[in-house]
Every structure is written in C-alpha cells, then in structure tokens.
Scaffold this motif. Structure first.
Motif, PDB file in Angstrom:
ATOM      1  N   ALA A   1      11.448   8.146  13.829  1.00  0.00           N
ATOM      2  CA  ALA A   1      10.102   8.433  13.334  1.00  0.00           C
ATOM      3  C   ALA A   1       9.395   9.435  14.247  1.00  0.00           C
ATOM      4  CB  ALA A   1       9.285   7.146  13.255  1.00  0.00           C
ATOM      5  N   MET A   2       9.750   9.457  15.520  1.00  0.00           N
ATOM      6  CA  MET A   2       9.109  10.389  16.454  1.00  0.00           C
ATOM      7  C   MET A   2       9.743  11.776  16.415  1.00  0.00           C
ATOM      8  SD  MET A   2       8.041   8.186  19.813  1.00  0.00           S
ATOM      9  CE  MET A   2       9.664   7.612  20.215  1.00  0.00           C
ATOM     10  N   VAL A   3      11.052  11.841  16.444  1.00  0.00           N
ATOM     11  CA  VAL A   3      11.706  13.152  16.564  1.00  0.00           C
ATOM     12  C   VAL A   3      12.240  13.678  15.240  1.00  0.00           C
ATOM     13  CG1 VAL A   3      12.289  12.866  18.995  1.00  0.00           C
ATOM     14  CG2 VAL A   3      13.912  12.124  17.273  1.00  0.00           C
ATOM     15  N   GLY A   4      12.272  12.844  14.210  1.00  0.00           N
ATOM     16  CA  GLY A   4      12.772  13.306  12.920  1.00  0.00           C
ATOM     17  C   GLY A   4      14.222  13.723  13.026  1.00  0.00           C
ATOM     18  N   SER A   5      14.539  14.848  12.460  1.00  0.00           N
ATOM     19  CA  SER A   5      15.922  15.328  12.493  1.00  0.00           C
ATOM     20  C   SER A   5      16.243  16.105  13.764  1.00  0.00           C
ATOM     21  CB  SER A   5      16.186  16.205  11.266  1.00  0.00           C
ATOM     22  OG  SER A   5      15.313  17.333  11.299  1.00  0.00           O
ATOM     23  N   ASN A   6      15.233  16.327  14.614  1.00  0.00           N
ATOM     24  CA  ASN A   6      15.441  17.073  15.848  1.00  0.00           C
ATOM     25  C   ASN A   6      16.010  16.142  16.913  1.00  0.00           C
ATOM     26  OD1 ASN A   6      15.247  18.497  18.264  1.00  0.00           O
ATOM     27  ND2 ASN A   6      13.312  19.460  17.704  1.00  0.00           N
ATOM     28  N   VAL A   7      17.295  16.267  17.162  1.00  0.00           N
ATOM     29  CA  VAL A   7      17.948  15.424  18.165  1.00  0.00           C
ATOM     30  C   VAL A   7      18.268  16.224  19.426  1.00  0.00           C
ATOM     31  CG1 VAL A   7      18.861  13.754  16.529  1.00  0.00           C
ATOM     32  CG2 VAL A   7      20.191  15.794  17.073  1.00  0.00           C
ATOM     33  N   SER A   8      17.573  17.334  19.610  1.00  0.00           N
ATOM     34  CA  SER A   8      17.824  18.180  20.772  1.00  0.00           C
ATOM     35  C   SER A   8      17.199  17.578  22.027  1.00  0.00           C
ATOM     36  CB  SER A   8      17.240  19.583  20.537  1.00  0.00           C
ATOM     37  OG  SER A   8      15.822  19.508  20.506  1.00  0.00           O
ATOM     38  N   LEU A   9      17.630  18.068  23.160  1.00  0.00           N
ATOM     39  CA  LEU A   9      17.064  17.651  24.437  1.00  0.00           C
ATOM     40  C   LEU A   9      15.572  17.969  24.486  1.00  0.00           C
ATOM     41  CD1 LEU A   9      17.362  16.638  27.365  1.00  0.00           C
ATOM     42  CD2 LEU A   9      17.998  18.982  27.995  1.00  0.00           C
ATOM     43  N   GLU A  10      15.217  19.155  24.000  1.00  0.00           N
ATOM     44  CA  GLU A  10      13.806  19.547  23.999  1.00  0.00           C
ATOM     45  C   GLU A  10      12.957  18.595  23.155  1.00  0.00           C
ATOM     46  OE1 GLU A  10      16.202  21.801  22.897  1.00  0.00           O
ATOM     47  OE2 GLU A  10      16.410  22.976  24.735  1.00  0.00           O
ATOM     48  N   GLY A  11      13.502  18.200  21.993  1.00  0.00           N
ATOM     49  CA  GLY A  11      12.783  17.276  21.126  1.00  0.00           C
ATOM     50  C   GLY A  11      12.527  15.937  21.807  1.00  0.00           C
ATOM     51  N   GLY A  12      13.531  15.396  22.480  1.00  0.00           N
ATOM     52  CA  GLY A  12      13.386  14.136  23.208  1.00  0.00           C
ATOM     53  C   GLY A  12      12.390  14.237  24.354  1.00  0.00           C
ATOM     54  N   ILE A  13      12.460  15.349  25.083  1.00  0.00           N
ATOM     55  CA  ILE A  13      11.535  15.547  26.207  1.00  0.00           C
ATOM     56  C   ILE A  13      10.107  15.705  25.696  1.00  0.00           C
ATOM     57  CG2 ILE A  13      10.869  17.177  28.025  1.00  0.00           C
ATOM     58  CD1 ILE A  13      13.900  17.525  28.568  1.00  0.00           C
ATOM     59  N   ILE A  14       9.927  16.422  24.622  1.00  0.00           N
ATOM     60  CA  ILE A  14       8.579  16.608  24.058  1.00  0.00           C
ATOM     61  C   ILE A  14       8.024  15.270  23.571  1.00  0.00           C
ATOM     62  CG2 ILE A  14       7.318  17.622  22.108  1.00  0.00           C
ATOM     63  CD1 ILE A  14       9.056  20.148  22.553  1.00  0.00           C
ATOM     64  N   ALA A  15       8.861  14.453  22.933  1.00  0.00           N
ATOM     65  CA  ALA A  15       8.410  13.138  22.470  1.00  0.00           C
ATOM     66  C   ALA A  15       8.001  12.268  23.657  1.00  0.00           C
ATOM     67  CB  ALA A  15       9.500  12.454  21.647  1.00  0.00           C
ATOM     68  N   ALA A  16       8.850  12.225  24.693  1.00  0.00           N
ATOM     69  CA  ALA A  16       8.543  11.412  25.872  1.00  0.00           C
ATOM     70  C   ALA A  16       7.290  11.922  26.574  1.00  0.00           C
ATOM     71  CB  ALA A  16       9.731  11.418  26.842  1.00  0.00           C
ATOM     72  N   PHE A  17       7.173  13.243  26.725  1.00  0.00           N
ATOM     73  CA  PHE A  17       5.998  13.831  27.369  1.00  0.00           C
ATOM     74  C   PHE A  17       4.733  13.507  26.579  1.00  0.00           C
ATOM     75  CE2 PHE A  17       3.022  17.366  28.074  1.00  0.00           C
ATOM     76  CZ  PHE A  17       2.868  17.267  29.461  1.00  0.00           C
ATOM     77  N   SER A  18       4.829  13.587  25.263  1.00  0.00           N
ATOM     78  CA  SER A  18       3.681  13.262  24.410  1.00  0.00           C
ATOM     79  C   SER A  18       3.239  11.818  24.616  1.00  0.00           C
ATOM     80  CB  SER A  18       4.030  13.467  22.934  1.00  0.00           C
ATOM     81  OG  SER A  18       4.399  14.796  22.695  1.00  0.00           O
ATOM     82  N   LEU A  19       4.201  10.915  24.723  1.00  0.00           N
ATOM     83  CA  LEU A  19       3.875   9.504  24.938  1.00  0.00           C
ATOM     84  C   LEU A  19       3.189   9.287  26.285  1.00  0.00           C
ATOM     85  CD1 LEU A  19       7.090   7.838  23.481  1.00  0.00           C
ATOM     86  CD2 LEU A  19       4.813   7.904  22.451  1.00  0.00           C
ATOM     87  N   PHE A  20       3.677   9.950  27.329  1.00  0.00           N
ATOM     88  CA  PHE A  20       3.039   9.839  28.641  1.00  0.00           C
ATOM     89  C   PHE A  20       1.601  10.363  28.595  1.00  0.00           C
ATOM     90  CE2 PHE A  20       7.380   9.579  30.500  1.00  0.00           C
ATOM     91  CZ  PHE A  20       7.202   8.437  31.254  1.00  0.00           C
ATOM     92  N   VAL A  21       1.422  11.508  27.986  1.00  0.00           N
ATOM     93  CA  VAL A  21       0.092  12.128  27.931  1.00  0.00           C
ATOM     94  C   VAL A  21      -0.871  11.269  27.119  1.00  0.00           C
ATOM     95  CG1 VAL A  21      -1.217  14.113  27.056  1.00  0.00           C
ATOM     96  CG2 VAL A  21       0.893  14.481  28.345  1.00  0.00           C
ATOM     97  N   ILE A  22      -0.463  10.824  25.938  1.00  0.00           N
ATOM     98  CA  ILE A  22      -1.363  10.021  25.110  1.00  0.00           C
ATOM     99  C   ILE A  22      -1.669   8.696  25.787  1.00  0.00           C
ATOM    100  CG2 ILE A  22       0.362   8.896  23.636  1.00  0.00           C
ATOM    101  CD1 ILE A  22      -3.069  10.227  22.535  1.00  0.00           C
ATOM    102  N   ASN A  23      -0.721   8.148  26.525  1.00  0.00           N
ATOM    103  CA  ASN A  23      -0.957   6.898  27.249  1.00  0.00           C
ATOM    104  C   ASN A  23      -2.033   7.082  28.317  1.00  0.00           C
ATOM    105  OD1 ASN A  23      -0.220   4.087  27.725  1.00  0.00           O
ATOM    106  ND2 ASN A  23       0.514   4.830  29.690  1.00  0.00           N
ATOM    107  N   ILE A  24      -1.953   8.163  29.071  1.00  0.00           N
ATOM    108  CA  ILE A  24      -2.959   8.441  30.108  1.00  0.00           C
ATOM    109  C   ILE A  24      -4.328   8.646  29.475  1.00  0.00           C
ATOM    110  CG2 ILE A  24      -3.712  10.172  31.799  1.00  0.00           C
ATOM    111  CD1 ILE A  24      -0.707  10.570  32.448  1.00  0.00           C
ATOM    112  N   ILE A  25      -4.371   9.454  28.444  1.00  0.00           N
ATOM    113  CA  ILE A  25      -5.654   9.737  27.775  1.00  0.00           C
ATOM    114  C   ILE A  25      -6.239   8.459  27.169  1.00  0.00           C
ATOM    115  CG2 ILE A  25      -6.717  10.931  25.811  1.00  0.00           C
ATOM    116  CD1 ILE A  25      -4.688  13.233  26.356  1.00  0.00           C
ATOM    117  N   PHE A  26      -5.408   7.695  26.464  1.00  0.00           N
ATOM    118  CA  PHE A  26      -5.890   6.486  25.797  1.00  0.00           C
ATOM    119  C   PHE A  26      -6.412   5.470  26.816  1.00  0.00           C
ATOM    120  CE2 PHE A  26      -5.155   2.485  23.342  1.00  0.00           C
ATOM    121  CZ  PHE A  26      -6.105   2.734  22.363  1.00  0.00           C
TER     122      PHE A  26
END
Length: 170
Positions: A51-76
C-alpha cells in the motif's frame, strides 16, 4: 503524478491509519507485547508494504517510504505535543488497575489485560501479591507502574532493591 510523490502520500496515509488503529485497538508498550501482538505487527507491516510503495519495489522507493514515515512521525509528535485536542484524541489517559489491594476487573477486561500480565508486572516491580499494591496504573505510554505499601522497597522496572532508611540517608 510523480511516482515518488505517490509513495510519500501512500506512506503518510498508512502512517495515520496505523496511529488510529493502535489508538482504537489498545495500548501496550513494546516490552509488554505478547506473541500474538508481535505476529499481528509483523503481518500488518507486510500487508501495508504494498500500500505504501505500490508497484515500485526499487531501493529508492523503499528509502522514500521509510524516510516519509520518519518525517511524518517527527512532525506528528510535535503537533500532538502542542495541541491539547489532538493529544487527548491520540493519547489515552492513565487507568487504575489496582487500588489499595483491590483489582479493577472491569478496567482490566476493557483494556484487554490478563491477570497473568498484571501479575507479571507486579512481580517485575518486586511485589509478591496484588494485596500489597497501593496503586497500579496503566500509564499513557502503555507501561504498568506499581506502588506498594513497603516503604523500604525501592522499585524499578525490572528488579527490586532492598534498602533501609539509614541506607537512603547516606
């Protein structure tokens, strides 16, 4: 839409879903998770990955998803700490589990805490029996704090230390 922006949006949506789900379905500290809770968390993480990365299974996609989670966690966390309304909505209030040696069975049932879990928490705080407990609380972080009637007992999370009053003064 940019595929990386799509990953960020999906990750933020999954993050908020998980915050709401954990708020609705109960609170426990990680150290208090049982085998069923751990299995559930592992299965949920696998279920929401696509649900987070969709069909993008690249390294960049995983890193962007993880980075997004860290950022939203700090902000929230910052937003929740500054907003009384959101804090009440997201954080629960402390709950009394034992008061003056009397177990609050209705509260335990509502919170999904078994008598075995309560007994374990009492023992971890160096108290042998629930009747010796002045107050046991389920704190907002999910931990169980226990206060006994023994004035010579300094209680810690994982062990007990016996000291006399003269030792405390030195």
């Amino acid at each position: 839409m940019n595929p990386y922006i799509d990953i960020v949006i999906r990750s933020v949506c999954v993050y908020f879903f998980m915050v709401i789900a954990f708020r609705i379905f109960g609170k426990k500290e990680l150290s208090q998770l049982n085998a069923f809770d751990i299995v559930l968390i592992l299965l949920i993480s696998n279920a929401v990955q696509n649900a987070m990365v969709g069909s993008n299974v690249s390294l960049e996609g995983g890193i962007i998803a993880a980075f997004s989670l860290f950022v939203i966690n700090i902000i929230f966390k910052k937003v929740v700490s500054k907003s009384k309304f959101l804090n009440k909505l997201v954080q629960s209030k402390p709950e009394i589990l034992i008061h003056d040696g009397k177990i609050e069975f209705k509260t335990l049932a509502r919170l999904g805490i078994s008598s075995d879990e309560l007994d374990e928490a009492i023992r971890e705080h160096g108290v042998e029996n629930y009747k010796q407990v002045k107050l046991a609380m389920l704190e907002i972080n999910g931990s169980i704090s226990v206060i006994s009637g023994n004035e010579n007992l300094i209680q810690t999370k994982h062990k007990r230390i016996h000291k006399t009053l003269s030792d405390l003064n030195n």
